[in-house]
Motif scaffolding. Structure first.
Motif, PDB file in Angstrom:
ATOM      1  N   LYS A   7       0.829  -1.206   0.000  1.00  0.00           N
ATOM      2  CA  LYS A   7       0.000   0.000   0.000  1.00  0.00           C
ATOM      3  C   LYS A   7       0.864   1.257   0.000  1.00  0.00           C
ATOM      4  O   LYS A   7       0.581   2.233  -0.713  1.00  0.00           O
ATOM      5  CB  LYS A   7      -0.925   0.011   1.215  1.00  0.00           C
ATOM      6  CG  LYS A   7      -2.057  -1.008   1.141  1.00  0.00           C
ATOM      7  CD  LYS A   7      -2.896  -0.987   2.421  1.00  0.00           C
ATOM      8  CE  LYS A   7      -3.997  -2.024   2.382  1.00  0.00           C
ATOM      9  NZ  LYS A   7      -4.778  -2.065   3.647  1.00  0.00           N
ATOM     10  N   ILE A   8       1.954   1.244   0.795  1.00  0.00           N
ATOM     11  CA  ILE A   8       2.850   2.405   0.858  1.00  0.00           C
ATOM     12  C   ILE A   8       3.521   2.632  -0.489  1.00  0.00           C
ATOM     13  O   ILE A   8       3.640   3.774  -0.962  1.00  0.00           O
ATOM     14  CB  ILE A   8       3.897   2.215   1.984  1.00  0.00           C
ATOM     15  CG1 ILE A   8       3.216   2.337   3.354  1.00  0.00           C
ATOM     16  CG2 ILE A   8       5.024   3.240   1.868  1.00  0.00           C
ATOM     17  CD1 ILE A   8       4.089   1.937   4.518  1.00  0.00           C
ATOM     18  N   GLU A  28      -2.344  16.183  -0.396  1.00  0.00           N
ATOM     19  CA  GLU A  28      -2.365  16.286   1.060  1.00  0.00           C
ATOM     20  C   GLU A  28      -3.040  15.068   1.688  1.00  0.00           C
ATOM     21  O   GLU A  28      -2.571  14.519   2.693  1.00  0.00           O
ATOM     22  CB  GLU A  28      -3.103  17.572   1.470  1.00  0.00           C
ATOM     23  CG  GLU A  28      -3.031  17.857   2.963  1.00  0.00           C
ATOM     24  CD  GLU A  28      -3.690  19.189   3.333  1.00  0.00           C
ATOM     25  OE1 GLU A  28      -4.036  19.353   4.507  1.00  0.00           O
ATOM     26  OE2 GLU A  28      -3.845  20.050   2.436  1.00  0.00           O
ATOM     27  N   THR A  29      -4.140  14.616   1.084  1.00  0.00           N
ATOM     28  CA  THR A  29      -4.845  13.437   1.585  1.00  0.00           C
ATOM     29  C   THR A  29      -3.961  12.194   1.524  1.00  0.00           C
ATOM     30  O   THR A  29      -3.890  11.410   2.474  1.00  0.00           O
ATOM     31  CB  THR A  29      -6.129  13.199   0.765  1.00  0.00           C
ATOM     32  OG1 THR A  29      -6.961  14.373   0.842  1.00  0.00           O
ATOM     33  CG2 THR A  29      -6.897  11.995   1.296  1.00  0.00           C
ATOM     34  N   LEU A  30      -3.288  12.035   0.372  1.00  0.00           N
ATOM     35  CA  LEU A  30      -2.409  10.871   0.202  1.00  0.00           C
ATOM     36  C   LEU A  30      -1.234  10.923   1.166  1.00  0.00           C
ATOM     37  O   LEU A  30      -0.798   9.886   1.687  1.00  0.00           O
ATOM     38  CB  LEU A  30      -1.909  10.796  -1.239  1.00  0.00           C
ATOM     39  CG  LEU A  30      -2.950  10.439  -2.298  1.00  0.00           C
ATOM     40  CD1 LEU A  30      -2.352  10.520  -3.690  1.00  0.00           C
ATOM     41  CD2 LEU A  30      -3.509   9.041  -2.062  1.00  0.00           C
ATOM     42  N   LEU A  31      -0.695  12.133   1.407  1.00  0.00           N
ATOM     43  CA  LEU A  31       0.426  12.273   2.340  1.00  0.00           C
ATOM     44  C   LEU A  31       0.019  11.877   3.755  1.00  0.00           C
ATOM     45  O   LEU A  31       0.780  11.224   4.478  1.00  0.00           O
ATOM     46  CB  LEU A  31       0.951  13.711   2.329  1.00  0.00           C
ATOM     47  CG  LEU A  31       1.944  14.065   1.221  1.00  0.00           C
ATOM     48  CD1 LEU A  31       2.212  15.561   1.184  1.00  0.00           C
ATOM     49  CD2 LEU A  31       3.261  13.303   1.402  1.00  0.00           C
ATOM     50  N   LEU A  79       0.164   5.077   7.458  1.00  0.00           N
ATOM     51  CA  LEU A  79       0.583   3.716   7.137  1.00  0.00           C
ATOM     52  C   LEU A  79       2.055   3.496   7.468  1.00  0.00           C
ATOM     53  O   LEU A  79       2.445   2.423   7.937  1.00  0.00           O
ATOM     54  CB  LEU A  79       0.326   3.418   5.660  1.00  0.00           C
ATOM     55  CG  LEU A  79      -1.146   3.326   5.234  1.00  0.00           C
ATOM     56  CD1 LEU A  79      -1.249   3.079   3.739  1.00  0.00           C
ATOM     57  CD2 LEU A  79      -1.865   2.217   5.988  1.00  0.00           C
ATOM     58  N   SER A  80       2.899   4.507   7.219  1.00  0.00           N
ATOM     59  CA  SER A  80       4.328   4.382   7.518  1.00  0.00           C
ATOM     60  C   SER A  80       4.562   4.205   9.013  1.00  0.00           C
ATOM     61  O   SER A  80       5.402   3.400   9.443  1.00  0.00           O
ATOM     62  CB  SER A  80       5.094   5.614   7.008  1.00  0.00           C
ATOM     63  OG  SER A  80       5.012   5.720   5.613  1.00  0.00           O
ATOM     64  N   GLU A 127       2.349   2.983  11.120  1.00  0.00           N
ATOM     65  CA  GLU A 127       1.823   1.657  11.461  1.00  0.00           C
ATOM     66  C   GLU A 127       2.829   0.573  11.096  1.00  0.00           C
ATOM     67  O   GLU A 127       3.056  -0.364  11.861  1.00  0.00           O
ATOM     68  CB  GLU A 127       0.502   1.429  10.713  1.00  0.00           C
ATOM     69  CG  GLU A 127      -0.193   0.136  11.105  1.00  0.00           C
ATOM     70  CD  GLU A 127      -1.520  -0.040  10.376  1.00  0.00           C
ATOM     71  OE1 GLU A 127      -2.050  -1.162  10.394  1.00  0.00           O
ATOM     72  OE2 GLU A 127      -2.009   0.949   9.774  1.00  0.00           O
ATOM     73  N   LEU A 128       3.475   0.719   9.927  1.00  0.00           N
ATOM     74  CA  LEU A 128       4.484  -0.253   9.498  1.00  0.00           C
ATOM     75  C   LEU A 128       5.686  -0.245  10.438  1.00  0.00           C
ATOM     76  O   LEU A 128       6.202  -1.300  10.826  1.00  0.00           O
ATOM     77  CB  LEU A 128       4.931   0.058   8.066  1.00  0.00           C
ATOM     78  CG  LEU A 128       6.020  -0.847   7.479  1.00  0.00           C
ATOM     79  CD1 LEU A 128       5.544  -2.293   7.420  1.00  0.00           C
ATOM     80  CD2 LEU A 128       6.427  -0.360   6.082  1.00  0.00           C
ATOM     81  N   GLU A 129       6.104   0.952  10.825  1.00  0.00           N
ATOM     82  CA  GLU A 129       7.255   1.079  11.728  1.00  0.00           C
ATOM     83  C   GLU A 129       6.962   0.401  13.067  1.00  0.00           C
ATOM     84  O   GLU A 129       7.818  -0.289  13.631  1.00  0.00           O
ATOM     85  CB  GLU A 129       7.581   2.566  11.932  1.00  0.00           C
ATOM     86  CG  GLU A 129       8.831   2.803  12.774  1.00  0.00           C
ATOM     87  CD  GLU A 129       9.136   4.289  12.928  1.00  0.00           C
ATOM     88  OE1 GLU A 129       9.888   4.625  13.855  1.00  0.00           O
ATOM     89  OE2 GLU A 129       8.611   5.094  12.127  1.00  0.00           O
ATOM     90  N   ASN A 130       5.748   0.585  13.567  1.00  0.00           N
ATOM     91  CA  ASN A 130       5.370  -0.033  14.839  1.00  0.00           C
ATOM     92  C   ASN A 130       5.354  -1.560  14.745  1.00  0.00           C
ATOM     93  O   ASN A 130       5.773  -2.260  15.669  1.00  0.00           O
ATOM     94  CB  ASN A 130       3.998   0.474  15.290  1.00  0.00           C
ATOM     95  CG  ASN A 130       4.039   1.947  15.708  1.00  0.00           C
ATOM     96  OD1 ASN A 130       5.094   2.449  16.104  1.00  0.00           O
ATOM     97  ND2 ASN A 130       2.912   2.629  15.609  1.00  0.00           N
ATOM     98  N   LYS A 131       4.857  -2.076  13.607  1.00  0.00           N
ATOM     99  CA  LYS A 131       4.794  -3.521  13.441  1.00  0.00           C
ATOM    100  C   LYS A 131       6.185  -4.133  13.312  1.00  0.00           C
ATOM    101  O   LYS A 131       6.447  -5.238  13.786  1.00  0.00           O
ATOM    102  CB  LYS A 131       3.947  -3.877  12.218  1.00  0.00           C
ATOM    103  CG  LYS A 131       2.453  -3.717  12.443  1.00  0.00           C
ATOM    104  CD  LYS A 131       1.649  -4.228  11.274  1.00  0.00           C
ATOM    105  CE  LYS A 131       0.149  -4.123  11.548  1.00  0.00           C
ATOM    106  NZ  LYS A 131      -0.251  -5.003  12.673  1.00  0.00           N
ATOM    107  N   GLN A 132       7.085  -3.403  12.655  1.00  0.00           N
ATOM    108  CA  GLN A 132       8.437  -3.926  12.444  1.00  0.00           C
ATOM    109  C   GLN A 132       9.272  -3.902  13.721  1.00  0.00           C
ATOM    110  O   GLN A 132      10.241  -4.648  13.852  1.00  0.00           O
ATOM    111  CB  GLN A 132       9.147  -3.139  11.341  1.00  0.00           C
ATOM    112  CG  GLN A 132       8.574  -3.411   9.957  1.00  0.00           C
ATOM    113  CD  GLN A 132       9.182  -2.530   8.890  1.00  0.00           C
ATOM    114  OE1 GLN A 132       9.571  -1.389   9.157  1.00  0.00           O
ATOM    115  NE2 GLN A 132       9.278  -3.043   7.685  1.00  0.00           N
ATOM    116  N   THR A 133       8.906  -2.994  14.652  1.00  0.00           N
ATOM    117  CA  THR A 133       9.645  -2.924  15.920  1.00  0.00           C
ATOM    118  C   THR A 133       8.982  -3.790  16.995  1.00  0.00           C
ATOM    119  O   THR A 133       9.546  -4.053  18.019  1.00  0.00           O
ATOM    120  CB  THR A 133       9.732  -1.472  16.414  1.00  0.00           C
ATOM    121  OG1 THR A 133       8.404  -0.920  16.498  1.00  0.00           O
ATOM    122  CG2 THR A 133      10.563  -0.650  15.455  1.00  0.00           C
TER     123      THR A 133
END
Length: 649
Positions: free
Chosen positions: A582-583, A631-634, A640-641, A643-649
């Motif tokens: 998705k990212i 702006e919406t996409l950012l 999401l970024s 959320e991904l960082e939290n899952k990877q840590t």
């Protein structure tokens, strides 16, 4: 830091120009793909950059002491040495350092050296420096590295004592690439490095090159491979070079955007030119407006006229039709065994192929994928079992070796002799759709290139209108554009497909199911290639868990915890892969919007629009909408970024 530059390079063949005004820049740790049609001059340019050939015009400039490694796609590795001994020559410098270290250790231990303090200190200083350099260059691990690379290219210890010259052509090519990687040059130039590699070896090579310390310049028709490795693309087309930032997929997007912008600029200029020419034509002969007409004519003369934008060169265009529909069951094979001379390569093999399915057959080299296809078409008998065809099934077979193209016929005769009642005009039309036109149809088969033979074999296949296509490496020898045309034709095909391919991008586009072939038989996966990879990863994780259980780590509570952790880990990995995709999609969308915003901003600064308030309002409205979408996409990207960082840590 710039390592190498090609400046205004050109290559001529008599009066013909292959390419000209070529500029290419390679920096430290560059990851570059060179793409273009077959015949555009990619391999020729690589040889010039590698210093093997000289350019007809221009120059190649590079930093001092730049080491370059070059892999020719037709390399012929010749050596009488055993494989292990030949690979060791990649470390001649390190081994010389190692010998000097042993010599210094001996000298330092001699009583007469210890007595001579100055000489003793000199030996110690040399030894310390040499040991530091040796360690920095992986002197204590080079044999382990050599084993890892050889194993990655499917050369286990049973190969180490075999002479290089006893290997097959494909094995020699793999060994040449292995030696290049071990030599670790500053710039690695690879011309079709994925030839002769199975999917497992391709995945290993991708991982290795992603961590390669030097720079890479690669020509490859493997789009999956390019997407994984490269970060910039040079497109050689119509004698010119164009540079794009991003991987192969991003290059396709940018190229399409650039073509649209070129058309916009061209049409705008043509409108302006037409207005000026019309004014001059109407007013030049009238005395009252002659001066104004002459002024406009001078404007016309000063215009730097844009060339009409052109897309890619002429592309093949074809479809596979069918003469009659098959029944729902196309092929059934139960507990089959395949091989040669009663030597079984794979057992048991089970296939249940239904109408309109597209099944990819994957597995390591030598496991019998081509053998299975040849057994299905009755060219090689099954050792056990037999394939049962369904009602009205007719097989069209594509041979990767083009064994059915061994005649001395012309291209035209090759098709016409098999379809004598078809008018010549129709035969020529079919050949034209496969890029054989004019004098090309009078070429004899032995004079055709690999790509031309592939296109001729596909032309013959399309004429037969069979409802079950059995294809053995159909993308071999095809350039990227021809692969995409073939993909489209197979996606539109109304029949059934069973195919072998090492092109993972092609498999992803075509396959609805994957059958993995191994020495222990076949295994079915209900999805495309990416789904197959996910399931293989899950299987590997489960196998590791089961191995741990078998080592007496299996108390009831611990087992339950382990299984829960495995399921949780599997779910988390799936979530991470989903978030990553998705990212990546969001980043691609953001790049596209950014490009569109830049285009509108350039248009708004155009003096021609300063008085056109309606046009400016339209552009401003479009700009506002794009900026809002950006702006919406950012915001979504940031969420999401995180959320991904939290899952990877």
């Amino acid at each position: 830091m710039i390592l190498l530059q090609a400046n205004q390079v050109a290559r001529h063949f008599g009066a013909d120009t292959l390419f000209k005004h070529i500029h290419l820049e390679i920096q430290d740790r560059s990851r570059i793909a060179l793409v273009g049609r077959n015949g555009a001059g990619k391999s020729t340019l690589l040889k010039i950059i590698a210093g093997i050939d000289e350019p007809d015009e221009g120059s190649i400039s590079k930093i001092k002491q730049l080491t370059i490694g070059y892999l020719d796609q037709h390399t012929g590795f010749q050596s009488e040495k055993p494989i292990w001994e030949e690979m060791l020559t990649a470390y001649d410098g390190l081994r010389a350092m190692e010998a000097r270290l042993r010599e210094l250790e001996y000298q330092i231990g001699q009583p007469e050296q210890i007595a001579d303090n100055d000489n003793y200190q000199r030996l110690l200083t040399e030894y310390d420096q040499l040991q530091h350099d040796f360690n920095e260059q992986n002197g204590y691990g080079y044999e382990a590295e050599m084993k890892a690379v050889l194993n990655g290219f499917q050369f286990d210890e049973s190969f180490y004592l075999r002479p290089v010259n006893s290997l097959s052509g494909g094995q020699k090519t793999r060994l040449a690439l292995a030696k290049l990687l071990l030599e670790s040059p500053d710039l690695l130039i690879l011309d079709e490095p994925t030839n002769h590699l199975d999917i497992e070896t391709l995945a290993w090579l991708e991982n290795y090159l992603q961590n390669y310390r030097g720079s890479l310049l690669i020509v490859s028709h493997d789009r999956y491979f390019l997407d994984k490795i490269v970060t910039e693309v040079y497109d050689l087309s119509r004698q010119k070079m164009t540079h794009y930032k991003g991987n192969y997929t991003r290059y396709l997007e940018l190229k399409e955007e650039q073509l649209a912008q070129d058309w916009k600029a061209f049409e705008k200029q043509q409108t302006e030119i037409n207005k000026l020419e019309d004014f001059v034509a109407r007013n030049l002969v009238r005395a009252s407006t002659t001066k104004r007409a002459q002024s406009r004519r001078k404007q016309l003369e000063k215009i730097d006229r844009l060339d009409k934008p052109v897309g890619d060169e002429k592309s093949a265009r074809f479809l596979f039709g069918i003469e009659r529909e098959s029944g729902n069951v196309v092929l059934h094979l139960e507990a089959g065994a395949i091989g040669y001379d009663q030597t079984i390569l794979s057992e048991p093999v089970n296939l249940d192929i239904r109408k309109r399915e597209a099944i990819a057959l994957v597995g390591p080299n030598g496991v019998g994928k081509s053998t299975l296809l040849k057994s299905i078409i009755k060219e090689i008998p099954f050792i056990k079992g037999d394939a049962q065809l369904g009602t009205n099934v007719s097989i069209g077979y594509y041979d990767q070796e083009q064994a059915n193209l061994r005649s001395n016929k012309t291209v035209l005769q090759e098709l016409w002799d098999e379809h004598p009642t078809t008018p010549e005009r129709d035969i020529r039309s079919v050949l034209g759709s496969f890029l054989f036109s004019g004098e090309d149809v009078e070429k004899t088969v032995p004079l055709l290139s690999g790509g031309e033979k592939a296109r001729l074999a596909l032309a013959k296949l399309s004429m037969n209108k069979e409802n079950f296509l059995v294809l053995d490496e159909p993308t071999n020898h095809l350039d990227i554009d021809s692969k995409e045309v073939l993909e489209h034709a197979l996606i539109e095909f109304n029949g059934t497909i069973l195919f072998v391919s090492h092109d993972r991008y092609f498999i992803n586009r075509i396959a609805t199911k994957i059958v993995e072939l191994s020495a222990t038989g076949s295994k079915l996966y209900l999805g495309d290639y990416d789904y197959y990879l996910e399931k293989k990863l899950e299987e590997a994780e489960l196998a590791a868990l089961q191995a741990a259980e078998s080592n007496n780590l299996s108390k009831t509570a611990e087992l339950a915890t382990s299984r829960n952790q495995f399921q949780q880990s599997k779910d988390e990995q799936r979530a991470i892969r989903s978030l990553t995709r998705k990212i990546e999609q969001l980043e691609s969308q953001l790049l596209t919007i950014e490009s569109q915003i830049e285009t509108i901003q350039v248009d708004m600064s155009n003096p021609d629009y300063f008085e056109d308030h309606q046009k400016l309002l339209t552009l401003q409205r479009q700009l506002n909408e794009l900026e809002q979408e950006q702006e919406t996409l950012l915001e979504e990207w940031e969420t999401l970024s995180l959320e991904l960082e939290n899952k990877q840590t």
